[in-house]
Design an enzyme around this catalytic site. Structure first.
Site, PDB file in Angstrom:
ATOM      1  N   CYS A   1       1.270  -1.349   0.313  1.00  0.00           N
ATOM      2  CA  CYS A   1       0.513   0.238   0.054  1.00  0.00           C
ATOM      3  C   CYS A   1       0.640   1.131  -0.200  1.00  0.00           C
ATOM      4  CB  CYS A   1      -0.313   0.216   1.243  1.00  0.00           C
ATOM      5  SG  CYS A   1      -2.096  -1.474   0.994  1.00  0.00           S
TER       6      CYS A   1
ATOM      7  N   ARG B   1      -8.521  -4.010  -0.728  1.00  0.00           N
ATOM      8  CA  ARG B   1      -8.156  -3.780  -1.547  1.00  0.00           C
ATOM      9  C   ARG B   1      -9.198  -3.405  -2.606  1.00  0.00           C
ATOM     10  NH1 ARG B   1      -3.046  -5.461  -2.044  1.00  0.00           N
ATOM     11  NH2 ARG B   1      -2.946  -3.539  -3.271  1.00  0.00           N
TER      12      ARG B   1
END
Length: 210
Positions: free
Chosen positions: A53, A130
């Site tokens: 991330c 996600r």
């Protein structure tokens, strides 16, 4: 949180109106409806200070001007607290010399994640968060992508998807596999029996980009 978050988990699909919400972010309190009138990419990640991330946020920050030029805002989300978001953004700036220019929303109760169908209603953690939502100026979900925790998203693909959605909204065309801005496009197939009988390419007809 907004009452509009009362959406059955997992029910959000392309063509649905994105549930509105109000939550704290690194840029103050935000509502999803604040972005009506322009495109929005709303994307989630499992947690702050995670390696994949971090690379995504750095890349998105570095491409911010390209999204802005396409009249598209970016809005991030994770279950971490506002204070964790601020600390993570500061750490990214120190390590990569890039500021995170877009808001990151906190979702400690996972209410937003559940409403958008990012995670199952029985999930105990945010490991599945996600997902990216491409939301048009009317607040409608036009495309989604979902990645596992160990595979990073492609910012180039996000830009390509956005460009394709905007082009097909403006022009009566289709974009083929691997299409990039400026490439040839596809004509929408005719439903006329006469056209079909006279044109062997009727089902896949390449035309110049508008």
């Amino acid at each position: 949180m907004s009452d509009e978050l009362q959406v059955k988990s997992g029910s959000l699909r392309i063509g649905d109106r994105a549930p509105d919400f109000e939550a704290r972010s690194t840029h103050g309190v935000k509502r999803l409806s604040d972005y009506r009138g322009r495109w929005l990419i709303f994307f989630s990640h499992p947690a702050d200070f995670t390696p994949v991330c971090t690379t995504e946020f750095v890349a998105l920050a570095r491409h911010q001007e390209q999204f802005e030029a396409m009249d598209c805002a970016l809005l991030g989300l994770s279950v971490d607290s506002l204070y964790a978001h601020l600390a993570w953004a500061r750490a990214i700036e120190q390590k990569f010399d890039v500021k995170i220019p877009f808001p990151i929303v906190e979702d400690p109760s996972m209410a937003v994640g559940h409403a958008f169908g990012m995670i199952d209603e029985n999930a105990a953690d945010s490991a599945a968060m996600r997902t990216s939502y491409f939301i048009d100026p009317e607040g409608i979900v036009r495309a989604t992508t979902c990645y596992p925790h160990n595979v990073g998203r492609s910012v180039d693909e996000m830009l390509r998807m956005l460009a394709a959605l905007q082009l097909t909204d403006k022009e009566n065309v289709l974009t083929p596999e691997g299409w990039q801005p400026g490439d040839d496009v596809l004509a929408i197939p005719s439903l006329s029996a006469q056209d079909i009988s006279q044109d062997e390419d009727w089902f896949c007809h390449v035309v110049k980009a508008p």
